[in-house]
Motif scaffolding. Structure first.
Motif, PDB file in Angstrom:
ATOM      1  N   TYR A 118       0.918  -1.416   0.381  1.00 24.39           N
ATOM      2  CA  TYR A 118      -0.257   0.057  -0.003  1.00 24.39           C
ATOM      3  C   TYR A 118       0.847   1.244  -0.092  1.00 24.39           C
ATOM      4  CZ  TYR A 118      -2.603   4.045   1.948  1.00 24.39           C
ATOM      5  OH  TYR A 118      -3.603   4.871   2.186  1.00 24.39           O
ATOM      6  N   TYR A 121       2.564   1.599  -3.574  1.00 24.76           N
ATOM      7  CA  TYR A 121       1.226   2.003  -4.037  1.00 24.76           C
ATOM      8  C   TYR A 121       1.090   3.752  -4.020  1.00 24.76           C
ATOM      9  CZ  TYR A 121      -3.575   2.398  -5.933  1.00 24.76           C
ATOM     10  OH  TYR A 121      -4.652   3.621  -6.427  1.00 24.76           O
ATOM     11  N   CYS A 125       2.013   5.481  -7.142  1.00 26.71           N
ATOM     12  CA  CYS A 125       0.709   5.572  -7.939  1.00 26.71           C
ATOM     13  C   CYS A 125      -0.100   7.304  -7.807  1.00 26.71           C
ATOM     14  CB  CYS A 125      -0.379   5.079  -8.122  1.00 26.71           C
ATOM     15  SG  CYS A 125       0.473   3.562  -8.642  1.00 26.71           S
ATOM     16  N   VAL A 208      -4.768 -10.501  -2.133  1.00 24.83           N
ATOM     17  CA  VAL A 208      -5.323  -9.767  -3.152  1.00 24.83           C
ATOM     18  C   VAL A 208      -5.682  -8.357  -3.920  1.00 24.83           C
ATOM     19  CG1 VAL A 208      -8.074  -9.350  -4.547  1.00 24.83           C
ATOM     20  CG2 VAL A 208      -7.649 -12.001  -3.259  1.00 24.83           C
ATOM     21  N   PHE A 209      -5.464  -8.103  -2.312  1.00 25.61           N
ATOM     22  CA  PHE A 209      -4.917  -6.441  -1.752  1.00 25.61           C
ATOM     23  C   PHE A 209      -3.161  -5.906  -2.494  1.00 25.61           C
ATOM     24  CE2 PHE A 209      -3.149  -3.320   0.139  1.00 25.61           C
ATOM     25  CZ  PHE A 209      -3.077  -2.117  -0.211  1.00 25.61           C
ATOM     26  N   VAL A 211      -1.558  -7.847  -4.990  1.00 25.31           N
ATOM     27  CA  VAL A 211      -1.611  -8.342  -6.573  1.00 25.31           C
ATOM     28  C   VAL A 211      -2.317  -7.311  -7.217  1.00 25.31           C
ATOM     29  CG1 VAL A 211      -2.398  -9.506  -8.245  1.00 25.31           C
ATOM     30  CG2 VAL A 211      -1.833 -10.745  -6.446  1.00 25.31           C
ATOM     31  N   TRP A 212      -3.303  -6.601  -6.388  1.00 26.10           N
ATOM     32  CA  TRP A 212      -4.166  -5.565  -7.497  1.00 26.10           C
ATOM     33  C   TRP A 212      -3.481  -4.839  -7.039  1.00 26.10           C
ATOM     34  CZ3 TRP A 212      -5.851  -0.918  -4.064  1.00 26.10           C
ATOM     35  CH2 TRP A 212      -6.252  -0.021  -5.245  1.00 26.10           C
ATOM     36  N   SER A 213      -2.640  -4.576  -6.214  1.00 31.48           N
ATOM     37  CA  SER A 213      -1.657  -2.927  -5.919  1.00 31.48           C
ATOM     38  C   SER A 213      -0.271  -2.742  -7.050  1.00 31.48           C
ATOM     39  CB  SER A 213      -1.512  -2.709  -4.297  1.00 31.48           C
ATOM     40  OG  SER A 213      -0.679  -3.521  -4.198  1.00 31.48           O
ATOM     41  N   TYR A 214      -0.159  -4.258  -6.886  1.00 33.82           N
ATOM     42  CA  TYR A 214       1.250  -4.081  -8.186  1.00 33.82           C
ATOM     43  C   TYR A 214       1.004  -4.321  -8.714  1.00 33.82           C
ATOM     44  CZ  TYR A 214       5.083  -4.308  -5.153  1.00 33.82           C
ATOM     45  OH  TYR A 214       6.116  -4.064  -4.032  1.00 33.82           O
ATOM     46  N   ILE A 215      -0.644  -4.621  -9.973  1.00 35.51           N
ATOM     47  CA  ILE A 215      -1.082  -4.327 -11.047  1.00 35.51           C
ATOM     48  C   ILE A 215      -1.096  -2.999 -11.567  1.00 35.51           C
ATOM     49  CG2 ILE A 215      -3.236  -4.708 -12.032  1.00 35.51           C
ATOM     50  CD1 ILE A 215      -3.574  -7.730 -11.136  1.00 35.51           C
ATOM     51  N   TYR A 216      -1.036  -2.162 -10.293  1.00 36.68           N
ATOM     52  CA  TYR A 216      -1.577  -0.236 -10.995  1.00 36.68           C
ATOM     53  C   TYR A 216      -0.156  -0.027 -11.183  1.00 36.68           C
ATOM     54  CZ  TYR A 216      -6.260   0.265 -10.500  1.00 36.68           C
ATOM     55  OH  TYR A 216      -7.653   0.057 -10.908  1.00 36.68           O
ATOM     56  N   ARG A 219       1.500  -0.609 -13.862  1.00 35.08           N
ATOM     57  CA  ARG A 219       1.196   0.390 -14.881  1.00 35.08           C
ATOM     58  C   ARG A 219       1.760   1.258 -15.449  1.00 35.08           C
ATOM     59  NH1 ARG A 219      -5.304  -1.081 -14.745  1.00 35.08           N
ATOM     60  NH2 ARG A 219      -5.479  -3.788 -15.806  1.00 35.08           N
TER      61      ARG A 219
END
Length: 319
Positions: A118, A121, A125, A208-209, A211-216, A219
């Motif tokens: 987090y 991120y 980001c 899941v959180f 993985v989601w944060s690292y996808i962003y 990107r």
């Protein structure tokens, strides 16, 4: 159902085939435990002493190392005593306590790794919002809950396990775990199973959180050379730690539930303790060598000590 297992002594069977190598195993285990303490304490003290490292990322890292020491304290002292003892037994209360410490530490690792994801991120980001989001008060609360929630989840799980009436006392492992204690129960408890699956889903949500944060993160970093540098410097160590942690914990969980007893006892023992050996050693080494501020601070402290020693030697020679 009345609990009649309070006075039970559990037998840990993992060391039954290593009698001839006890001295060697004791020496190697003690050396590993000392290395774990040394590398983690160096990193913890470096972050505490250097005020320039009092930033969210390093505070989370400090707590990750503290949690590693906490988790290994639930295993290594007892394991070292077992290596010198002819009988490998543990009391009912001691077994529950050991299981609580090891499992709550495992949950704490996931919570802290989620906080670190987090933090990265927001830093990469949402850089303009970073200082307004990651305030000292919020960081303190995040750290507090990263410790409280794993302790609370495992406390509830341990209380539920303690209500079982047991029909056995033989644990096929080097240490106690709630799953293996539950397998000794005379009957299954729906409430206990529900708590265990809730805990699993809770920490699956953490993964899941992450993985989601690292996808962003990926990107965002693909679009900017500057962000790519930040990613390589601060996110790669986190990804390596997360990968190592996930692999070793997954191996242990999958083997404990679905593994074959046909494997050699030595291999079974290694699978059982790898998450108590590899992450506590690798985490401080990875971050200490990769993060520039920490590496420079450690090496700078060493160089200062050498210079002080040389100055003292020269002063002695003049006298």
């Amino acid at each position: 159902m009345e609990n009649v297992s309070v006075g039970t002594l559990f037998t840990l069977s993992g060391l039954n085939h290593t009698v001839e190598h006890r001295v060697t195993l004791f020496s190697l285990t003690l050396l590993c435990y000392l290395i774990i303490w040394i590398v983690n304490v160096i990193l913890i003290l470096t972050i505490i002493v250097d005020r320039s490292l009092h930033e969210p990322m390093y505070i989370f890292l400090c707590n990750l190392c503290i949690n590693g020491l906490y988790g290994t304290a639930g295993f290594y002292p007892k394991f070292l005593m077992d290596l010198l003892s002819p009988s490998h037994v543990i009391s009912y209360a001691g077994c529950l306590l050991q299981s609580f410490v090891i499992h709550s530490s495992t949950g704490g690792d996931i919570s802290i790794l989620a906080l670190m994801a987090y933090d990265r991120y927001v830093a990469i980001c949402r850089p303009l919002m970073y200082h307004s989001v990651m305030t000292k008060r919020r960081v303190s609360l995040l750290v507090f809950f990263s410790w409280l929630l794993p302790l609370y989840c495992m406390f509830i799980n341990t209380i539920a396990i303690s209500q079982y009436k047991l029909c056995g006392s033989h644990i096929h492992k080097l240490y106690c775990s709630n799953w293996l204690i539950g397998k000794l129960a005379c009957s299954n408890s729906i409430a206990s199973s529900a708590i265990a699956y809730f805990n699993m889903l809770f920490y699956f949500g953490h993964i899941v959180f992450i993985v989601w944060s690292y996808i962003y993160l990926i990107r965002t970093c693909v679009k900017s050379q500057k962000n790519r540098g930040k990613f390589m410097q601060t996110c790669v160590p986190h990804l390596i730690s997360l990968f190592i942690y996930s692999i070793v914990v997954l191996f242990d969980v999958m083997y404990m539930r679905f593994g074959s007893r046909d494997f050699s006892q030595s291999l079974q023992n290694f699978i059982a303790i790898e998450f108590l050996l590899i992450p506590p050693v690798m985490n401080p080494l990875i971050y200490g060598l990769k993060l520039t501020k920490i590496r420079n601070r450690i090496f700078g402290f060493t160089q200062d000590k050498r210079k002080d020693g040389q100055c003292l030697d020269k002063a002695d020679q003049r006298r």
